[in-house]
Design a protein around this motif. Structure first.
Motif, PDB file in Angstrom:
ATOM      1  N   MET A   1       0.836  -0.994   0.086  1.00  0.00           N
ATOM      2  CA  MET A   1      -0.168   0.061   0.095  1.00  0.00           C
ATOM      3  C   MET A   1       0.763   1.092  -0.273  1.00  0.00           C
ATOM      4  O   MET A   1       1.962   1.312   0.701  1.00  0.00           O
ATOM      5  N   GLU A   2       0.506   2.112  -0.788  1.00  0.00           N
ATOM      6  CA  GLU A   2       1.102   3.607  -0.783  1.00  0.00           C
ATOM      7  C   GLU A   2       0.169   4.695  -0.687  1.00  0.00           C
ATOM      8  O   GLU A   2      -0.725   4.793  -1.637  1.00  0.00           O
ATOM      9  N   THR A   3       0.580   5.475   0.151  1.00  0.00           N
ATOM     10  CA  THR A   3      -0.337   6.765   0.348  1.00  0.00           C
ATOM     11  C   THR A   3       0.468   7.877   0.194  1.00  0.00           C
ATOM     12  O   THR A   3       1.671   8.072   0.829  1.00  0.00           O
ATOM     13  N   ARG A   4      -0.004   8.899  -0.427  1.00  0.00           N
ATOM     14  CA  ARG A   4       0.508  10.030  -0.739  1.00  0.00           C
ATOM     15  C   ARG A   4      -0.724  11.303  -0.359  1.00  0.00           C
ATOM     16  O   ARG A   4      -1.677  11.129  -0.810  1.00  0.00           O
ATOM     17  N   ASP A   5      -0.097  12.322   0.190  1.00  0.00           N
ATOM     18  CA  ASP A   5      -0.962  13.288   0.416  1.00  0.00           C
ATOM     19  C   ASP A   5      -0.565  14.599  -0.044  1.00  0.00           C
ATOM     20  O   ASP A   5       0.847  14.976  -0.203  1.00  0.00           O
ATOM     21  N   LEU A   6      -1.362  15.535  -0.707  1.00  0.00           N
ATOM     22  CA  LEU A   6      -0.828  16.841  -1.301  1.00  0.00           C
ATOM     23  C   LEU A   6      -1.958  17.672  -1.342  1.00  0.00           C
ATOM     24  O   LEU A   6      -3.276  17.419  -1.176  1.00  0.00           O
ATOM     25  N   PHE A   7      -1.623  19.039  -1.705  1.00  0.00           N
ATOM     26  CA  PHE A   7      -2.644  20.203  -1.691  1.00  0.00           C
ATOM     27  C   PHE A   7      -2.538  20.625  -3.261  1.00  0.00           C
ATOM     28  O   PHE A   7      -1.506  20.724  -3.676  1.00  0.00           O
ATOM     29  N   VAL A   8      -3.503  20.995  -3.978  1.00  0.00           N
ATOM     30  CA  VAL A   8      -3.796  21.341  -5.252  1.00  0.00           C
ATOM     31  C   VAL A   8      -4.603  22.819  -5.260  1.00  0.00           C
ATOM     32  O   VAL A   8      -5.233  22.853  -4.408  1.00  0.00           O
ATOM     33  N   SER A   9      -4.358  23.433  -6.376  1.00  0.00           N
ATOM     34  CA  SER A   9      -5.266  24.775  -6.596  1.00  0.00           C
ATOM     35  C   SER A   9      -6.345  24.614  -7.385  1.00  0.00           C
ATOM     36  O   SER A   9      -7.258  25.773  -7.534  1.00  0.00           O
ATOM     37  N   VAL A  10      -6.879  23.255  -7.784  1.00  0.00           N
ATOM     38  CA  VAL A  10      -7.988  23.265  -8.417  1.00  0.00           C
ATOM     39  C   VAL A  10      -9.053  22.700  -7.591  1.00  0.00           C
ATOM     40  O   VAL A  10      -8.718  21.789  -6.509  1.00  0.00           O
ATOM     41  N   SER A  11     -10.302  22.351  -7.901  1.00  0.00           N
ATOM     42  CA  SER A  11     -11.352  22.048  -7.391  1.00  0.00           C
ATOM     43  C   SER A  11     -11.302  20.433  -7.092  1.00  0.00           C
ATOM     44  O   SER A  11     -10.467  19.772  -7.883  1.00  0.00           O
ATOM     45  N   PRO A  12     -11.912  19.896  -5.975  1.00  0.00           N
ATOM     46  CA  PRO A  12     -11.890  18.281  -6.120  1.00  0.00           C
ATOM     47  C   PRO A  12     -12.436  17.771  -7.254  1.00  0.00           C
ATOM     48  O   PRO A  12     -11.757  16.784  -7.905  1.00  0.00           O
ATOM     49  N   SER A  13     -13.464  18.303  -7.932  1.00  0.00           N
ATOM     50  CA  SER A  13     -13.891  17.774  -9.142  1.00  0.00           C
ATOM     51  C   SER A  13     -12.994  17.660 -10.248  1.00  0.00           C
ATOM     52  O   SER A  13     -12.713  16.770 -11.016  1.00  0.00           O
ATOM     53  N   ARG A  14     -12.248  18.904 -10.411  1.00  0.00           N
ATOM     54  CA  ARG A  14     -11.461  19.081 -11.453  1.00  0.00           C
ATOM     55  C   ARG A  14     -10.107  18.263 -11.373  1.00  0.00           C
ATOM     56  O   ARG A  14      -9.567  17.508 -12.151  1.00  0.00           O
TER      57      ARG A  14
END
Length: 114
Positions: A1-14
């Motif tokens: 299992m591999e988990t990665r967390d990040l923040f992005v500037s687009v909406s969740p749907s995008r």
């Protein structure tokens, strides 16, 4: 299992659309298993489950993506978990299939990373 967390500037749907396009368009075995979207009061959450066949494990691996913009800071938190590529009842080692799957999703979201 591999988990990665990040923040992005687009909406969740995008963010989900970007991952879906990257992992299914032109892929013989990549497919969406389920997608669930919930919106309320200008906030949104998307849960995306995908799978893909990996020859190196002779099995299908899954990618679960959870994206939400609940923190109110104008960004979307994305959690990517690749799993399920192991073969046999007791062997959980997936020869990197989970990491490859979540890594590809992270790679395509990199251009939106904050």
């Amino acid at each position: 299992m591999e988990t990665r967390d990040l923040f992005v500037s687009v909406s969740p749907s995008r963010a989900a659309d970007v991952v879906i396009d990257a992992l299914t368009v032109g892929s013989v075995s990549g497919r969406i298993v389920d997608q669930y979207t919930r919106s309320a009061d200008g906030r949104e959450m998307v849960v995306l489950i995908m799978e893909k066949y990996f020859m190196r494990t002779s099995n299908r691996a899954t990618l679960t993506m959870i994206a939400d913009n609940f923190d109110g800071e104008g960004r979307t938190k994305v959690r990517l978990t690749g799993s399920g590529g192991g073969s046999g009842a007791f062997m959980k080692f997936d020869w990197g299939a989970g990491a490859s799957f979540s890594g590809k999703a992270e790679e395509v979201l990199e251009q939106y990373r904050v």
